[in-house]
Design an enzyme around this catalytic site. Sequence first.
Site, PDB file in Angstrom:
ATOM      1  N   GLU A 135      76.348  20.103  34.594  1.00  0.00           N
ATOM      2  CA  GLU A 135      76.199  21.000  35.875  1.00  0.00           C
ATOM      3  C   GLU A 135      76.100  22.078  36.272  1.00  0.00           C
ATOM      4  OE1 GLU A 135      79.088  22.003  32.199  1.00  0.00           O
ATOM      5  OE2 GLU A 135      77.345  20.152  33.070  1.00  0.00           O
TER       6      GLU A 135
ATOM      7  N   CYS B 144      79.027  18.149  26.070  1.00  0.00           N
ATOM      8  CA  CYS B 144      79.418  19.239  25.489  1.00  0.00           C
ATOM      9  C   CYS B 144      80.273  18.659  24.564  1.00  0.00           C
ATOM     10  CB  CYS B 144      78.478  20.623  25.995  1.00  0.00           C
ATOM     11  SG  CYS B 144      78.907  22.293  24.863  1.00  0.00           S
TER      12      CYS B 144
ATOM     13  N   HIS C 263      74.794  20.989  29.739  1.00  0.00           N
ATOM     14  CA  HIS C 263      75.628  20.980  30.364  1.00  0.00           C
ATOM     15  C   HIS C 263      74.469  21.015  31.782  1.00  0.00           C
ATOM     16  CE1 HIS C 263      78.968  23.181  29.460  1.00  0.00           C
ATOM     17  NE2 HIS C 263      77.927  23.486  28.184  1.00  0.00           N
TER      18      HIS C 263
END
Length: 189
Positions: free
Chosen positions: A170, A78, A168
């Site tokens: 994560e 991002c 994302h």
Amino acid sequence: MKIGILALQGAFIEHEKILKSLGADCVEIRQLSDLEGIQGLVLPGGESTVQGQLLRKLNLLEPIQKMISDGLPVLATCAGLILLSEHLESDETTHLATLPVTTKRNAYGRQLGSFTTAAPMKYVGEIPMVFIRAPYIESADNGVEVLATVDEHIVAVKYQNQLGLSFHPELTEDNHIHQYFLDMVASRI
């Protein structure tokens, strides 16, 4: 394997947890001395303008730029993708500028435009993708490998030692991208 995670602002802890669960040693990058001995680097999501300003203020921009140019594997998500991009649509400002792409900031709109989907990504298979005020890559130069698209927009690329994502990974339970990144690091050392 020692992975540095830019920890100036943004979602760095989530990357750290996943990488540690995969066996990596992690160091949070906040000052120049933290770069010593790292074998890979994560540029997390967050606010790219703030991260860029802090990279300059802390004299980290040029050393990180050189490390990436010299082959240090990097995973950018991002805002991290924006930091890497050579060009930003409608914005003359660039930061590290090591990834030969043109990126559109906030391409999916504001916070209300955030969404989650699943899509195939080359080398890792079908994965969940979380987009939060996300950019996408408008164009990629020759030599940049497109790894994933969503709604005909480029959302993941690989260029030499750089892995740039507009989403994302994560923020999901899926660790395939982080494992792929660690494999990139391992193949270099």
